[in-house]
Scaffold this motif. Structure first.
Motif, PDB file in Angstrom:
ATOM      1  N   LEU B  35      -1.747 -14.345   8.170  1.00 50.13           N
ATOM      2  CA  LEU B  35      -1.767 -15.691   7.599  1.00 50.13           C
ATOM      3  C   LEU B  35      -0.995 -16.655   8.489  1.00 50.13           C
ATOM      4  O   LEU B  35      -1.446 -17.764   8.780  1.00 50.13           O
ATOM      5  CB  LEU B  35      -1.140 -15.689   6.208  1.00 50.13           C
ATOM      6  CG  LEU B  35      -1.977 -15.161   5.046  1.00 50.13           C
ATOM      7  CD1 LEU B  35      -1.162 -15.190   3.765  1.00 50.13           C
ATOM      8  CD2 LEU B  35      -3.240 -16.010   4.888  1.00 50.13           C
ATOM      9  N   TYR B  39      -2.919 -19.932  10.004  1.00 52.75           N
ATOM     10  CA  TYR B  39      -2.755 -21.241   9.396  1.00 52.75           C
ATOM     11  C   TYR B  39      -1.851 -22.132  10.226  1.00 52.75           C
ATOM     12  O   TYR B  39      -0.977 -21.672  10.946  1.00 52.75           O
ATOM     13  CB  TYR B  39      -2.229 -21.107   7.967  1.00 52.75           C
ATOM     14  CG  TYR B  39      -3.333 -20.743   7.005  1.00 52.75           C
ATOM     15  CD1 TYR B  39      -3.940 -21.717   6.211  1.00 52.75           C
ATOM     16  CD2 TYR B  39      -3.812 -19.434   6.940  1.00 52.75           C
ATOM     17  CE1 TYR B  39      -4.963 -21.393   5.348  1.00 52.75           C
ATOM     18  CE2 TYR B  39      -4.837 -19.095   6.087  1.00 52.75           C
ATOM     19  CZ  TYR B  39      -5.412 -20.084   5.293  1.00 52.75           C
ATOM     20  OH  TYR B  39      -6.438 -19.759   4.453  1.00 52.75           O
ATOM     21  N   ARG B  43      -6.727 -24.594  11.932  1.00 53.89           N
ATOM     22  CA  ARG B  43      -6.914 -23.413  11.113  1.00 53.89           C
ATOM     23  C   ARG B  43      -7.851 -22.443  11.813  1.00 53.89           C
ATOM     24  O   ARG B  43      -8.942 -22.831  12.233  1.00 53.89           O
ATOM     25  CB  ARG B  43      -7.489 -23.834   9.765  1.00 53.89           C
ATOM     26  CG  ARG B  43      -7.571 -22.695   8.780  1.00 53.89           C
ATOM     27  CD  ARG B  43      -7.832 -23.178   7.374  1.00 53.89           C
ATOM     28  NE  ARG B  43      -6.751 -24.072   6.899  1.00 53.89           N
ATOM     29  CZ  ARG B  43      -6.737 -24.571   5.657  1.00 53.89           C
ATOM     30  NH1 ARG B  43      -7.707 -24.298   4.814  1.00 53.89           N
ATOM     31  NH2 ARG B  43      -5.745 -25.363   5.299  1.00 53.89           N
ATOM     32  N   ARG B  80       1.649 -19.459  18.367  1.00 54.49           N
ATOM     33  CA  ARG B  80       2.080 -18.959  17.051  1.00 54.49           C
ATOM     34  C   ARG B  80       2.633 -17.546  17.088  1.00 54.49           C
ATOM     35  O   ARG B  80       3.567 -17.231  16.350  1.00 54.49           O
ATOM     36  CB  ARG B  80       0.897 -19.001  16.065  1.00 54.49           C
ATOM     37  CG  ARG B  80       0.581 -20.419  15.646  1.00 54.49           C
ATOM     38  CD  ARG B  80      -0.492 -20.452  14.602  1.00 54.49           C
ATOM     39  NE  ARG B  80      -0.960 -21.823  14.411  1.00 54.49           N
ATOM     40  CZ  ARG B  80      -2.135 -22.136  13.904  1.00 54.49           C
ATOM     41  NH1 ARG B  80      -2.975 -21.174  13.537  1.00 54.49           N
ATOM     42  NH2 ARG B  80      -2.476 -23.378  13.757  1.00 54.49           N
ATOM     43  N   LEU B 316       5.571 -20.483   7.644  1.00 50.62           N
ATOM     44  CA  LEU B 316       4.245 -21.059   7.425  1.00 50.62           C
ATOM     45  C   LEU B 316       4.352 -22.322   6.568  1.00 50.62           C
ATOM     46  O   LEU B 316       3.765 -23.363   6.875  1.00 50.62           O
ATOM     47  CB  LEU B 316       3.348 -20.008   6.744  1.00 50.62           C
ATOM     48  CG  LEU B 316       1.914 -20.408   6.439  1.00 50.62           C
ATOM     49  CD1 LEU B 316       1.187 -20.784   7.724  1.00 50.62           C
ATOM     50  CD2 LEU B 316       1.185 -19.274   5.735  1.00 50.62           C
ATOM     51  N   THR B 320       3.410 -26.290   7.527  1.00 52.14           N
ATOM     52  CA  THR B 320       2.204 -26.874   6.932  1.00 52.14           C
ATOM     53  C   THR B 320       2.459 -27.759   5.723  1.00 52.14           C
ATOM     54  O   THR B 320       1.555 -28.438   5.260  1.00 52.14           O
ATOM     55  CB  THR B 320       1.229 -25.748   6.500  1.00 52.14           C
ATOM     56  OG1 THR B 320       1.934 -24.869   5.614  1.00 52.14           O
ATOM     57  CG2 THR B 320       0.729 -24.970   7.692  1.00 52.14           C
TER      58      THR B 320
END
Lengths: 444, 353
Positions: B35, B39, B43, B80, B316, B320
């Motif tokens: 995830l 994300y 995306r 990431r 995360l 976001t």
């Protein structure tokens, strides 16, 4: 093989607690450690479980210095149930008990089937199998105490040390636990060293007792050798009566209380009192007079009579007759001798039959020779006369000549006290002494 | 539900359940990482992320054709991936260190942040970053020394007759934390160079962290964590108190020393690379204990996995929640952890009055 303290001197931060103590727990032995608070019992246990290092002397396990062995090696042989309870942690009972397997497992090794079997046996021996999946946080003190013992058993020790394991238990569990310890000792050969506060339990279960006083061994040996009134008075400062356990025959300790109901207890100063009783009629007086400091003699009493048993355990001089036998002339003469040597003769509220009639005659003779007699008449005389009237004139004569007749045992002490308060303690006693001298002189 | 009372399978069930929980948590951490990789501002479908990883990690040639743009792969694997891995490592270390401190001190309020370890590490790291050039201090050792000094001071201040009462520990930790924070602020103000990176770092987070940061921290994180993990059964025994632990054959002094050094080293390394991320070491072991109990052989790895999950997800959220602004992760965990801490305190002391 043994776990042994050899001249161990122990202490915490400069405060010495035990001095050059020798103590041995032989393989397969069952030793009780007794003594008052702060006498060093727990400290000795800590030294034997490799928690506290002696300042001088050694602790040895099978001849090897405990501190030369690794902690794990020691923990595989010596398990300890420390004082106090395991914490009320969110830890399952079975997890606590399985911790006992720690010294037997290598790092990162999980418990195997054998470990689980050992833990299960420990749980069932201590009657805690049904608690296995309960959290310690929700268990009672007694339950946690038994789990602490189960944890120690899971260590499969050769030497098991317990610091007051019965402290949080009801009497049924106390006996159950000590029975379990003895079973482990006899059947599996586990050596047990147990600190007990309860001297009677200690006498019942231990093969050997070690009595501590201020960090030193005051006495050691079998319960018979250690549990003596003199030892207990020296160590605890308490008056005790030692009797026999009715079934097991081991010594049992009865505490004797102070007589706080008497505001100014008379000090006997070793003055002699002869008590004539029997069948329990003199029990209270024998003990009270002994405690008040009189030199008490008694008799004639039949061996096995409850007053005889008490007089013996108080260490008194007693004229005794064979069980259930009439008092003979020799015994009567010996009793008269003791009465004449005494300052006072107390005739307890005893029943008189043909067998002990000579007791009454001896009292009369002593009185006529100038003795001071105090008569206790709690029960009317006719109810105590089993001689078909033979004793009545003798009793009447004694009552006539007695210095006083009181209606209960306490009044004997009270009577002596009243006299002491009116004229001052010393003068009262002297007065009585002088009177005794005068009357004796007249008698001769 | 009523289980069968067959005595044979009844012991050790909790241990078996613990292993199951560990498996579930490991899978959960993997899912959280996927995830975290997928994300963000751009995306990327989770399935595609999985394929990217597989094609990169598969040593016997790519199992599938790369049918995604190279830019997407760069975002996932270059931008990431390091921060997700670092978040997982830091979370794991903080979770485990928290569990170790709680077990060691027998105190559910203990946590690297609360008892002053993190503040000390921050001071050490700040010193290294602001005046370190002159003193040639390297980041992690400086943080370690600071952390060790701070936790020692807090422990000594809080100790009362051989024990460390909960309240004393909290007060000493809070006081030490404020004191050290003031020194850190002073240092930053007095520093000659540009201090914005230091301030960002202090707030705690993984933005802009690359593989180089992981390389700096990983050996220390691993050493500290392994040291703690290796002493899990000693930690179990210490739950019963030091005397009982010794009677079970534990060398308690050595065990305590290794545990404190290990947990402090891990925490210091985590703080050095990611700043102060509070409350992870407090919340994670607590929640984990509810699930697996107090056996540290399970609790420590479970706390590590749960800590990893928490920080990957917190990172995360930080990235976001409020685009285009990126929150520091420390802000996210403190938003969660502050109320949790108050809840614990209230429960433990029966009210705050």
């Amino acid at each position: 093989m043994a776990l042994r303290l050899e001249g161990a001197t122990l202490g915490y931060r400069g405060r010495p607690v035990a001095h050059a103590v020798d103590l041995e727990l032989p393989a397969g032995g069952f030793v009780g450690l007794i003594g008052p608070n702060a006498s060093g019992k727990s400290t000795l246990l800590k030294a034997m479980s490799r928690v506290l290092r002696p300042r001088h002397g050694r602790v040895t396990l099978g001849g090897e210095d405990l501190w030369q062995l690794s902690p794990m090696t020691v923990a595989r042989q010596v398990a300890t149930v420390a004082q106090g309870l395991p914490p009320a942690f969110p830890l399952l009972a079975e997890e606590l008990v399985l911790m006992g397997r720690l010294p037997h497992l290598r790092r990162f090794q999980g418990e195997g089937p054998r470990d689980l079997a050992v833990a299960r046996r420990a749980l069932s021996l201590t009657g805690t199998l049904s608690l296995a999946e309960r959290s310690l946080a929700e268990l009672s003190g007694g339950e946690r105490q038994r789990l602490a013992i189960a944890r120690a058993l899971a260590q499969e020790p050769r030497y098991l040390l317990l610091d007051e394991p019965t402290a949080h238990l009801d009497i049924n569990y106390k006996v159950e636990l000590l029975d379990l310890l003895r079973r482990l000792n006899r059947a599996d050969g586990v050596a047990v060293l147990v600190i007990l506060h309860d001297l009677n339990l200690a006498a019942l279960y231990c093969d050997e007792l070690v009595l501590l006083r201020a960090g030193r061994v005051h006495a050691r040996g079998t319960p018979e050798q250690v549990l003596l009134s003199s030892h207990l008075e020296e160590v605890y400062g308490s008056r005790t009566v030692i009797s026999r356990h009715p079934i097991r025959g081991v010594p049992q300790v009865t505490l004797v209380s102070g007589r706080d109901e008497d505001p100014a207890p008379l000090q006997g100063d070793g003055r002699r009192v002869h008590v004539v009783g029997g069948g329990g009629s003199a029990a209270w007086l024998l003990e009270a007079l002994t405690l008040a400091g009189f030199a008490v003699t008694a008799g004639v009493l039949n061996r096995g009579d409850s007053d005889w048993v008490l007089a013996r355990s108080l260490g008194l001089e007693v004229v005794e007759a064979a069980p259930f036998s009439p008092v003979g002339d020799g015994e009567r003469a010996r009793a008269l001798e003791l009465m004449r040597a005494a300052h006072w003769v107390v005739l307890a509220d005893l029943a008189v039959g043909r067998g002990n009639l000579p007791n009454l005659q001896a009292v009369r003779d002593a009185m006529q020779a100038g003795g001071l007699v105090v008569v206790v008449e709690a029960t009317p005389w006719p109810q105590r006369d089993f001689t078909a009237g033979m004793a009545a004139p003798i009793y009447a004569a004694i009552r006539e000549g007695a210095v006083t007749t009181v209606t209960d045992d306490r009044a004997v002490l009270r009577w002596l006290n009243e006299g002491a308060r009116e004229t001052g303690h010393q003068t009262a006693v002297q007065e009585v002494d002088q009177r005794a001298e005068r009357t004796r002189g007249r008698g001769r | 539900m009523k289980r069968s009372r067959r005595p044979d399978d009844h012991l050790g069930r909790r241990a078996r359940r613990g292993r199951l929980v560990l498996t579930v948590l490991a899978v959960g951490l993997g899912a959280a990482c996927l995830l975290g990789l997928g994300y963000g501002a751009v995306r990327v479908p989770v399935g595609e992320v999985a394929w990217m990883l597989l094609s990169r990690l598969w040593v016997w040639g790519a199992p599938a054709e790369a049918d995604w743009p190279a830019s997407r792969e760069a975002i996932v694997l270059v931008v990431r991936a390091p921060r997700v891995v670092l978040a997982a490592l830091v979370g794991a270390t903080l979770g485990m260190a928290g569990a170790a401190f709680q077990g060691l001190l027998g105190n559910p309020m203990a946590d690297p942040y609360v008892i002053g370890v993190s503040s000390g590490a921050a001071l050490g790291a700040t010193l290294a970053m602001t005046v370190g050039g002159a003193l040639a201090l390297s980041l992690v050792p400086a943080a370690f020394v600071g952390a060790l000094a701070s936790v020692t001071a807090v422990y000594l201040l809080a100790r009362e007759g051989g024990r460390v009462p909960q309240l004393n520990l909290l007060l000493a930790g809070i006081a030490m934390g404020s004191f050290l924070a003031a020194i850190v602020s002073g240092l930053i103000l007095l520093a000659q160079r540009d201090v914005r990176p230091v301030i960002f770092w202090l707030m705690g987070g993984f933005s802009g962290r690359g593989w180089s940061h992981i390389l700096i921290a990983a050996p220390y994180l691993a050493t500290g964590s392994l040291a703690v993990l290796a002493l899990s059964r000693e930690l179990n025994a210490l739950l019963l108190g030091e005397e009982s632990a010794r009677q079970l054959g534990v060398d308690t002094e050595r065990a305590k020393l290794i545990l404190i050094l290990g947990a402090t080293l891990g925490t210091a390394a985590a703080v050095a690379v990611s700043g102060i991320i509070g409350f992870v070491g407090l919340m994670v072991p607590h929640l984990t204990r509810l699930g697996v109990g107090s056996d540290h052989r399970i609790l420590l790895p479970a706390s590590a996995l749960a800590g990893g999950i928490l920080l990957v997800l917190a990172d995360l959220v930080a990235r976001t929640a409020l685009p285009p602004v990126e929150l520091p992760v420390g802000v996210v965990t403190s938003l969660l952890g502050g109320p949790f801490f108050l809840f614990l305190l209230r429960r433990a002391r029966g009210g705050l009055s």
